[in-house]
Each structure stands twice: as structure tokens, then as C-alpha cells.
Design an enzyme around this catalytic site. Structure first.
Site, PDB file in Angstrom:
ATOM      1  N   GLU A 140     -44.343   3.427  -0.186  1.00  0.00           N
ATOM      2  CA  GLU A 140     -44.019   2.853  -1.481  1.00  0.00           C
ATOM      3  C   GLU A 140     -43.960   1.326  -1.387  1.00  0.00           C
ATOM      4  O   GLU A 140     -43.691   0.768  -0.322  1.00  0.00           O
ATOM      5  CB  GLU A 140     -42.670   3.384  -1.986  1.00  0.00           C
ATOM      6  CG  GLU A 140     -42.700   4.874  -2.313  1.00  0.00           C
ATOM      7  CD  GLU A 140     -41.379   5.402  -2.836  1.00  0.00           C
ATOM      8  OE1 GLU A 140     -41.425   6.220  -3.776  1.00  0.00           O
ATOM      9  OE2 GLU A 140     -40.323   4.998  -2.321  1.00  0.00           O
ATOM     10  N   CYS A 153     -42.173  -6.183  -2.628  1.00  0.00           N
ATOM     11  CA  CYS A 153     -41.552  -5.594  -1.441  1.00  0.00           C
ATOM     12  C   CYS A 153     -42.565  -4.629  -0.838  1.00  0.00           C
ATOM     13  O   CYS A 153     -42.917  -3.623  -1.465  1.00  0.00           O
ATOM     14  CB  CYS A 153     -40.265  -4.874  -1.837  1.00  0.00           C
ATOM     15  SG  CYS A 153     -39.453  -4.017  -0.470  1.00  0.00           S
ATOM     16  N   CYS A 160     -39.884   5.419   9.151  1.00  0.00           N
ATOM     17  CA  CYS A 160     -39.251   4.410  10.005  1.00  0.00           C
ATOM     18  C   CYS A 160     -38.600   5.116  11.184  1.00  0.00           C
ATOM     19  O   CYS A 160     -38.065   6.218  11.036  1.00  0.00           O
ATOM     20  CB  CYS A 160     -38.196   3.624   9.223  1.00  0.00           C
ATOM     21  SG  CYS A 160     -37.419   2.285  10.173  1.00  0.00           S
ATOM     22  N   CYS A 164     -31.392   4.660  10.914  1.00  0.00           N
ATOM     23  CA  CYS A 164     -30.119   4.193  10.362  1.00  0.00           C
ATOM     24  C   CYS A 164     -29.594   5.230   9.361  1.00  0.00           C
ATOM     25  O   CYS A 164     -30.327   5.626   8.450  1.00  0.00           O
ATOM     26  CB  CYS A 164     -30.287   2.843   9.676  1.00  0.00           C
ATOM     27  SG  CYS A 164     -30.909   1.554  10.774  1.00  0.00           S
ATOM     28  N   CYS A 167     -29.952   4.710   5.343  1.00  0.00           N
ATOM     29  CA  CYS A 167     -31.241   4.326   4.765  1.00  0.00           C
ATOM     30  C   CYS A 167     -32.105   5.562   4.565  1.00  0.00           C
ATOM     31  O   CYS A 167     -32.405   6.294   5.508  1.00  0.00           O
ATOM     32  CB  CYS A 167     -31.945   3.331   5.678  1.00  0.00           C
ATOM     33  SG  CYS A 167     -33.547   2.782   5.026  1.00  0.00           S
ATOM     34  N   CYS A 399     -33.132  -1.522  -2.332  1.00  0.00           N
ATOM     35  CA  CYS A 399     -33.046  -1.559  -0.873  1.00  0.00           C
ATOM     36  C   CYS A 399     -32.505  -0.244  -0.316  1.00  0.00           C
ATOM     37  O   CYS A 399     -31.479   0.256  -0.765  1.00  0.00           O
ATOM     38  CB  CYS A 399     -32.124  -2.693  -0.435  1.00  0.00           C
ATOM     39  SG  CYS A 399     -32.773  -4.326  -0.832  1.00  0.00           S
TER      40      CYS A 399
END
Length: 419
Positions: A140, A153, A160, A164, A167, A399
Site C-alpha cells: 500500500e 508515503c 515487514c 513490532c 504495527c 502510521c
């Protein structure tokens, strides 16, 4: 200091305060054989994306053009069509020889992204794109118009590997690194949409250019874990003769703290803005919040950030998601200020970001009064601090919210590949 007895801690001043402990919700965090959160630095082996103009240096482009049987100057013509007019349509490139045009263009500009879905909010000033890559991987990007600038962005990895717990992107792990061409294509496609009038309307006194002016590597992925391709993309972004001609100062590269790569970035001689996603100033909490902290501790990451400033003269940004009763305590603001001031003055700016709340979750934004107190303490300590306004919450585009959902996967399955 005693940490986490029944969700309470004792501050350095001896005051007991509530401490929410990080944990995953709705998914199981991948662990290694020792029970530690699994970190993925290497990209899983998958079929490589087709080689694209943006993957090549200017000299390599000329060589590739000649390999396709055309004179080298055609590379410059193709660059102009792609980086200036934002097109990969052979029919629009009438200055290229008609008999070989289609084969040549597809050989240099193979299709990389298929648009699966587009969501808009903020009266059309924020758009989230869901893209399908050549191998079915989903990423995205989020396009945002602000007064005087347009920010994109971008994603640098599908998924990823930093794991974390707060996230959404990291929940499925790392699918693969993205190529420089796939990163650049996000910008070119955004610029095409803007040129066609697809991003809200400018205010009457806004004289900014109608193209992306700012890039933040804060989409899917850990940019510095895909170092070579991200830097090739950055070089294309800033190249005024053979690329997009953007200002390096408008490009922000973020990381959760890959210290060797931060030091490498400082030696690139490209003055991008560097952002460190810190989220906790103490190792005890950051070890759980940011698993890579088990490799490189808070002080090591801050030392590398200061070194970046010393070598480039570019002020560093510290990103800090404010999470209720977890990392928003006043004493943590004081500790963060102390650690930053120990390394000098004038080299850093702190960006606290209210976490995007989820009903019933432990992961929720701090109270407004707590946010304000956190910011006040940093500013009073001489650390320039600005609470960041996040865009796209209504479309899960803010975010930490970028993730391929089951609905996305279903939609992508019936989305035909681009021709």
C-alpha cells in the site's frame, strides 16, 4: 527501578504509575528457538520483478537500449516520458520509432503495479492505494495533499520482518523486498493521478507544484533492511537529469534502528531527512516494543543518529508513537530529553504521534492532557517537539495501519494483471 509487578512501575522519583505491557492482539508473534521475537533481515527467495528503467543507472539504461537494438539516445527520450510525463503508454511516445515502439517500451518499462483498490478521505486530499505486484504480493501507499506540499508515503517491502507488536504491517512477516522500480512506480503513478486532477483541489493561495514533493519511507517495510534498492530509488528521485528531480531534503528515510545501515546512510552524500522510530527511551520497554532493540540498544541507535547529523548537517527526526499507559509517562519524556541533550543541542527534533486507537485494545492513544504534558516536558528541556497530525485513519492509511487484509487478498485475486 522495579518494572511490571502487576502492571505497575516505580518511577525514578519513587512514584508508582500504571505500566501497560506490550503484547500482541489477534495474532501470534513469530518467535525463534529461544522464544525471542523473530527478526527477518534477508528477503525470502521469490521470483524477481522484471528489470525496469528505474532499476538501472543512466549508463546501464543506454546499454540496455542498445541491447534492444536502438541507439543510446532513446534512453533519454524514454526517461522524459516516464519521469516527466508519468506515462508508460507506447501510444503516447510518438517520438519513438513506430515499428519497434511497443516492444521497446515494454522491454524498458514492464508493468510492475496493478491497482487493486483506491480509498479516499479528507475530502479527497488523502488517497490510499492497494497495489498488487507481479508475483501477487500486496503493498500500500498513501498520497496526501497539505498546504504547500504533496506527500507520498511509500512502501519499500511487501510486509515487514521487524515484528513490532503494535504495527499491523509486521503481523504477516516479510514477503519480500521491493525493487527500486516498484518503489519509483508508486511515485510515478501518484504523479499521474495528480496530473489528471485526482487529488482534491488546491487552495487559491497554494502555489506548490502539482506533483509529489515529499516522500516518506514510512509505508510497509523497514527501508534500511532493503538498503541497496531503497538507495537506488532515492538516487532516481533526486536525479535532475535522468530521474524525478526531487529535492533530497523532501525525502525522509525512517528506520527502527538498524545501526550499521544508519552509518552507511550517513556516508551516501545525499542529504535526505533521517527519522529514527524510537518509541521508548529505555531498553527494558523498547526491547519488547521494538524487537530489533535486542541487537542495537537505545544508546547505540541515538549515537548513530547523532553521527548522521554530524556528517550531513541534517537535523534528525525522532518518531515516538504515544501509547496510553505504556510509553507516555512524564519520566520517559524526561529520560528521552536527557539522552538527546547528552549528545548536544540543535541536532534533533521529536515527533510524537498519537497512536491510532482500536476499540477495546491495550494499544490506544494517550489522553490529550498526557500528550500535551509529554510534549511540554521535551520543549521545556530545549528539545524542539511537535505533535504530528496523522492522516488517513478512516481508511486505515495512518502510521502503523498498512497491512494486506483478507478482504484485500480476495479483491486482488480477481484483479487482472496489467497488460
Amino acid at each position: 527501578m522495579v518494572l511490571y509487578p502487576e502492571n505497575m512501575i516505580t518511577t525514578p522519583e519513587g512514584t508508582p504509575v500504571r505500566q501497560v505491557r506490550p503484547k500482541t492482539e489477534g495474532w501470534s508473534q513469530k518467535k525463534d528457538a529461544e522464544g525471542r521475537p523473530l527478526l527477518q533481515f534477508a528477503s525470502p527467495k521469490r521470483g524477481k520483478p522484471p528489470l525496469h528503467l528505474a532499476d538501472l543507472t543512466p549508463d546501464e539504461r543506454i546499454a540496455k537500449v542498445k541491447e534492444l537494438g536502438l541507439p543510446g539516445f532513446r534512453a533519454n527520450q524514454l526517461e522524459k516520458h516516464y519521469f516527466t510525463h508519468y506515462t508508460h503508454d507506447p501510444a503516447a511516445m510518438t517520438d519513438l520509432p513506430a515499428e519497434s515502439r511497443e516492444e521497446f517500451v515494454h522491454g524498458m518499462l514492464p508493468p510492475l503495479l496493478t491497482e487493486v483498490r483506491r480509498l479516499e478521505t479528507d475530502r479527497g486530499d488523502t488517497i490510499k492505494f492497494l497495489w498488487k505486484l507481479h508475483d501477487g504480493a500486496l503493498v500500500e501507499s498513501v498520497l496526501m495533499r497539505y498546504p504547500g506540499r504533496i506527500t507520498l508515503c511509500v512502501s519499500s517491502q511487501a510486509g515487514c520482518g521487524m515484528n513490532c507488536p503494535f504495527c499491523a504491517t509486521g503481523q504477516a512477516g516479510l514477503t519480500r523486498n521491493m525493487s527500486a522500480g516498484e518503489i519509483i512506480e508508486q511515485i510515478v503513478r501518484a504523479n499521474r493521478l495528480i496530473a489528471d486532477g485526482g487529488l482534491g483541489g488546491k487552495k487559491r493561495d497554494d502555489h506548490s507544484a502539482d506533483r509529489v514533493s515529499n516522500i516518506v519511507f514510512m509505508g510497509m517495510g523497514e527501508p534500511l533492511a532493503n538498503y541497496a534498492r531503497v538507495m537506488q530509488a532515492v538516487r532516481v528521485m533526486v536525479d535532475k537529469d535522468h530521474g524525478l528531480g526531487m529535492s533530497a531534503r523532501g525525502i525522509t528515510v525512517s528506520t527502527v534502528g538498524l545501526v550499521p545501515a544508519i552509518k552507511k546512510l550517513a556516508d551516501e552524500n545525499i542529504p535526505v531527512t533521517f527519522a529514527l522510530s524510537l518509541h521508548a527511551p529505555d531498553d527494558h520497554l523498547r526491547n519488547e516494543l521494538i524487537p530489533v532493540n535486542s541487537r542495537w540498544k537505545v544508546d547505540e541507535a541515538l549515537d548513530a543518529a547523532r553521527e548522521y547529523f554530524d556528517k550531513t548537517g541534517r537535523r534528525v527526526s525522532i518518531e515516538y508513537a504515544l501509547i496510553k499507559d505504556m510509553n507516555d509517562h512524564g519520566w520517559r519524556a524526561d529520560l528521552l530529553a536527557d539522552k538527546l541533550n547528552e549528545r548536544g543541542r540543535g541536532w534533533v527534533h521529536v515527533n510524537p504521534i498519537p497512536l491510532n486507537p482500536t476499540p477495546g485494545s491495550i494499544w490506544t492513544a494517550s489522553e490529550v492532557s498526557v500528550q500535551n504534558e509529554f510534549v511540554r516536558r521535551l520543549n521545556d528541556a530545549g528539545i524542539p517537539t511537535t505533535l504530528r497530525d496523522t492522516r488517513g485513519k478512516e481508511i486505515d492509511g495512518a502510521c502503523g495501519q498498512l497491512v494486506a487484509t483478507e478482504a484485500d487478498i480476495a479483491d486482488a485475486a480477481v484483479t487482472p494483471a496489467e497488460l
